[in-house]
Motif scaffolding. Structure first.
Motif: not given
Ligand code: HXC
Length: 288
Positions: A108-112, A157-164
């Motif tokens: 859920k944290g990743f998805d948020a 990591v969730p932000s780095a992945m999403s922004k990439s």
């Protein structure tokens, strides 16, 4: 830096425009004559910002609550704007992030984060872009990314992945939508202290040191970011598209260099190093 009426007649949407970097960019656009649309999850801060910009610059500012994670809400919101006329610019600024060891993240944290940054930004871009294409209207898109799109980044990591992913979107849509006169760029800011980001990314300190040493020894100044965003939003540089521009005082280049830490050496240290290197060279030469 720019004429006061540079953005006169332009209608620009800034997601997450009630606070932080979004508010700063919206303010600069308003100062240069644009009509502003801001959206976000908190009505009170949106209203406050809208009133502030109207009072300060006499700008026309519209605000609306919106969670960009909901694609249907995004589409109806964008339609409601286009009902009164097309947008000319979009700044994908809304984001979510916090530092955490990746092993401790829940799904859920990743998805948020991924739902806001990766999915939500696409929903908004798609809703605006398809209307520009349908109505043959030109536009400029700026997404606010981070230099992590080139380096990756531990603990976010969730932000780095999403922004990439959004970096890939920027490059892909610039190529796909260039034929329609749609310019698609991104800005990768280094450390520009804002309340929202600092509370989540630098919860212990004030000086940004948690993000590493900075080659210029300072964080970014808001007007530097505002000027870049305004330049990308203005007419006159349509050939500049598909680019993610870092504005970080070369922090990520320095951090990535093998010898970055050498900037801490004093003149005396360097003298000592030079002598050691020369002595090795001389030893080698003696064997030739
Ligand atoms: C571990 C955490 C956590 C934390 C939340 N979660 N904070 N896990 N460490 N610090 C987990 C929760 O436990 C929960 O999972 C899940 O995430 C969802 O949490 P909610 O609080 O219910 O989510 P939500 O209300 O949707 O909030 C989204 C958010 C929040 C991203 C978590 O921080 C937010 O709304 N942020 C918006 C503003 C923001 O982040 N600004 C900074 C952007 S800076 P479980 O499994 O426990 O239920 C940026 C780049 C800066 O983007 C670049 C600088 C160089």
């Amino acid at each position: 830096m720019f004429k006061d009426n540079l953005l006169k007649g332009k209608r620009i949407l800034v997601t997450g425009g009630g606070t932080g970097l979004g508010k700063e960019m919206a303010t600069h656009f308003a100062k240069h004559g644009a009509e502003i649309f801001i959206c976000g999850r908190r009505e009170n801060v949106l209203e406050e910002t809208a009133n502030e910009l109207t009072k300060e610059y006499g700008a026309k500012v519209h605000f609306s609550t919106l969670d960009i994670r909901d694609s249907k809400d995004v589409d109806s919101y964008i339609q409601s704007i286009f009902d009164s006329g097309p947008l000319d610019g979009l700044v994908n600024n809304a984001a979510g992030n916090f530092i955490s060891p990746t092993k401790d993240l829940s799904p859920k944290g990743f998805d948020a984060i991924a739902n806001i940054v990766f999915h939500g930004t696409f929903y908004v871009t798609h809703a605006v872009g398809k209307r520009w294409i349908e109505s043959n209207h030109k536009g400029s898109i700026i997404s606010i990314l981070a230099t992590w799109v080139w380096t990756g980044s531990p603990y976010v990591v969730p932000s780095a992945m999403s922004k990439s992913g959004l970096n890939a979107m920027t490059q892909s849509l610039a190529a796909e939508w260039g034929q329609y006169g749609i310019k698609v760029n991104a800005i990768a800011p280094g450390p520009f202290p804002t309340k929202g980001a600092w509370e989540r990314l630098n919860p212990n300190g004030e000086d940004g040191s948690v993000m590493g040493d900075h080659p210029m020894g300072r964080v970014g100044e808001m007007n530097e970011l505002q000027n870049l965003a305004t330049f990308l939003m203005a007419d006159g540089c349509e050939y500049l598209t598909g680019q993610t521009i870092a504005i970080d005082g070369a922090q990520y280049l320095t951090g990535g260099g093998t010898f970055s830490n050498l900037s801490k050496l004093s003149e005396d240290d360097w003298e000592q190093m030079r002598n050691m290197i020369r002595s090795s060279n001389n030893k080698d030469k003696a064997d030739r």
